[in-house]
Design a protein around this motif. Structure first.
Motif, PDB file in Angstrom:
ATOM      1  N   SER A   1      -6.650  -4.815   1.986  1.00  0.00           N
ATOM      2  CA  SER A   1      -7.370  -3.589   1.597  1.00  0.00           C
ATOM      3  C   SER A   1      -8.886  -3.725   1.740  1.00  0.00           C
ATOM      4  O   SER A   1      -9.654  -3.321   0.868  1.00  0.00           O
ATOM      5  CB  SER A   1      -7.016  -3.189   0.148  1.00  0.00           C
TER       6      SER A   1
ATOM      7  N   ASN B   1     -12.167  -3.675   4.967  1.00  0.00           N
ATOM      8  CA  ASN B   1     -12.497  -3.319   6.344  1.00  0.00           C
ATOM      9  C   ASN B   1     -12.637  -4.573   7.189  1.00  0.00           C
ATOM     10  O   ASN B   1     -12.943  -5.653   6.664  1.00  0.00           O
ATOM     11  CB  ASN B   1     -13.798  -2.519   6.403  1.00  0.00           C
TER      12      ASN B   1
ATOM     13  N   TYR C   1      -6.223  -4.872   6.624  1.00  0.00           N
ATOM     14  CA  TYR C   1      -5.511  -3.765   5.983  1.00  0.00           C
ATOM     15  C   TYR C   1      -4.619  -4.278   4.849  1.00  0.00           C
ATOM     16  O   TYR C   1      -4.514  -3.656   3.789  1.00  0.00           O
ATOM     17  CB  TYR C   1      -4.656  -3.027   7.009  1.00  0.00           C
TER      18      TYR C   1
ATOM     19  N   ASN D   1       0.793  -1.224   0.000  1.00  0.00           N
ATOM     20  CA  ASN D   1       0.000   0.000   0.000  1.00  0.00           C
ATOM     21  C   ASN D   1       0.828   1.277   0.000  1.00  0.00           C
ATOM     22  O   ASN D   1       0.257   2.361  -0.091  1.00  0.00           O
ATOM     23  CB  ASN D   1      -0.930  -0.002   1.219  1.00  0.00           C
TER      24      ASN D   1
ATOM     25  N   GLY E   1     -10.594   0.347   9.283  1.00  0.00           N
ATOM     26  CA  GLY E   1     -10.248   0.491   7.876  1.00  0.00           C
ATOM     27  C   GLY E   1     -11.085   1.559   7.207  1.00  0.00           C
ATOM     28  O   GLY E   1     -12.143   1.953   7.707  1.00  0.00           O
ATOM     29  N   ASP E   2     -10.610   2.023   6.061  1.00  0.00           N
ATOM     30  CA  ASP E   2     -11.322   3.057   5.288  1.00  0.00           C
ATOM     31  C   ASP E   2     -11.487   2.611   3.837  1.00  0.00           C
ATOM     32  O   ASP E   2     -11.341   3.401   2.915  1.00  0.00           O
ATOM     33  CB  ASP E   2     -10.544   4.380   5.325  1.00  0.00           C
ATOM     34  N   TYR E   3     -11.792   1.339   3.672  1.00  0.00           N
ATOM     35  CA  TYR E   3     -11.839   0.791   2.316  1.00  0.00           C
ATOM     36  C   TYR E   3     -13.273   0.565   1.864  1.00  0.00           C
ATOM     37  O   TYR E   3     -14.201   0.436   2.669  1.00  0.00           O
ATOM     38  CB  TYR E   3     -11.087  -0.541   2.254  1.00  0.00           C
ATOM     39  N   SER E   4     -13.451   0.510   0.546  1.00  0.00           N
ATOM     40  CA  SER E   4     -14.763   0.213  -0.031  1.00  0.00           C
ATOM     41  C   SER E   4     -14.815  -1.206  -0.591  1.00  0.00           C
ATOM     42  O   SER E   4     -15.877  -1.684  -0.985  1.00  0.00           O
ATOM     43  CB  SER E   4     -15.096   1.214  -1.147  1.00  0.00           C
ATOM     44  N   ASN E   5     -13.649  -1.885  -0.634  1.00  0.00           N
ATOM     45  CA  ASN E   5     -13.610  -3.247  -1.151  1.00  0.00           C
ATOM     46  C   ASN E   5     -14.322  -4.215  -0.198  1.00  0.00           C
ATOM     47  O   ASN E   5     -14.351  -4.015   1.012  1.00  0.00           O
ATOM     48  CB  ASN E   5     -12.164  -3.717  -1.341  1.00  0.00           C
TER      49      ASN E   5
END
Length: 253
Positions: A199, A201, A196, A167, A218-222
Motif C-alpha cells: 500500500s 507508491n 501495491y 486490499n 499507485g494512489d497511496y499516501s503511505n
C-alpha cells in the motif's frame, strides 16, 4: 531426489554472508583489464558458458551434484539483509527492487530452469546473472532479463493474490506499461506489485526515446519505511518456501 537440493538450499541460507556478486565483480574487472572490447568480452563469456553447460550436461544427476547446484544458484539472503541496515528513506525504493531481484534471479529463475532443463541451465543462468550486474555487459544483461520474464510472472501471481486478500481490490494500475515492462524490465512489474501489496507508491526512473522522467505507480499516501521493507522481505521468503516446496515435489514425481 529432492534431498540434495534441500541440503544445498540450507547451506546457501546458512552461508548467507558469502557475497557471490562481489566475487564475480572482482573476476570480471580483472578480465576487463585484459580485454577492453566489451563485445569480445561478452563473446568470451558466452563461449565459456556454453563450454561449462556442455560439461555439466554430461554429469549424471546425484544428490551431491544437486546439493552443489542448489548452493550455487540460490542466493536470497545476503543482499536483503544488508539492505535492512539502510534506514535512510533514499534507500527504501532501492531495497524494494533489491528484494525483488533476489527473489526472481536468486531463487525462482534458477529453480525454474533446473526443473525444465536440468542443473546445468540453472548454473549457467546464475553465472550470466552475476556477470550481467555489470551494466557494460549489455547483451548478457538483456538475455538475463528475457530469461526472467516467466519467473517474474510467477512471482507476480503470488503477489497479486496477496494484494487481493489484503486490499479487497482486483485493480492494479500499471498505467499501460505492463507489456512493455514485461519485455524491457520484467522485474519492474514485480516492484510495482510489491508496492501495491504494501500500500505504497513506487517510483521508477524512465530513460528512453530521448526522454528522462520519473513514473509513479499507485494512489497511496503511505510512505515506504522499514516496516514495509521487513514485511515485503517476509512475503519474499514465504514465496521462496512455497516455490521450493513445489520444486522438490516435482523432483520426486
Amino acid at each position: 531426489m529432492g534431498i540434495g537440493y534441500l541440503v544445498g538450499c540450507l547451506l546457501s541460507i546458512l552461508l548467507w554472508k558469502l557475497d557471490r556478486q562481489r566475487l564475480f565483480n572482482i573476476i570480471n574487472l580483472k578480465i576487463k583489464k585484459k580485454i577492453e572490447n566489451i563485445y569480445v568480452l561478452q563473446f568470451l563469456y558466452f563461449f565459456v558458458a556454453i563450454f561449462i553447460y556442455i560439461g555439466l550436461v554430461l554429469i549424471k544427476d546425484n544428490q551431491v551434484y544437486n546439493a552443489i547446484t542448489a548452493f550455487m544458484v540460490i542466493d536470497i539472503s545476503n543482499t536483503e539483509r544488508k539492505n535492512l541496515n539502510h534506514t535512510e528513506k533514499k534507500h527504501f525504493y532501492d531495497t524494494i527492487s533489491t528484494i525483488s531481484r533476489a527473489l526472481i534471479c536468486g531463487f525462482i529463475t534458477p529453480l525454474f530452469y533446473i526443473a525444465i532443463l536440468g542443473n546445468g541451465a540453472g548454473i549457467i543462468f546464475t553465472l550470466l546473472y552475476n556477470l550481467g550486474m555489470d551494466e557494460d555487459l549489455n547483451i548478457i544483461s538483456k538475455i538475463v532479463s528475457i530469461a526472467s520474464i516467466i519467473p517474474s510472472v510467477i512471482a507476480e501471481l503470488f503477489l497479486y493474490t496477496i494484494y487481493i486478500f489484503r486490499n479487497r481490490n482486483l485493480r492494479v494500475k500499471f498505467k499501460g506499461d505492463y507489456i512493455s515492462n514485461l519485455w524491457r524490465i520484467p522485474l519492474l512489474n514485480v516492484d510495482i506489485l510489491a508496492a501495491y501489496t504494501e500500500s505504497v507508491n513506487f517510483y521508477s526512473y524512465y530513460n528512453g526515446d530521448n526522454m528522462h522522467h520519473l513514473k509513479s505507480y499507485g494512489d497511496y499516501s503511505n510512505k515506504i519505511d522499514d516496516v514495509c521493507i521487513k514485511d515485503y522481505l517476509s512475503i519474499s521468503y514465504s514465496i521462496c518456501f512455497i516455490v521450493f516446496t513445489i520444486f522438490v515435489v516435482l523432483q520426486l514425481l
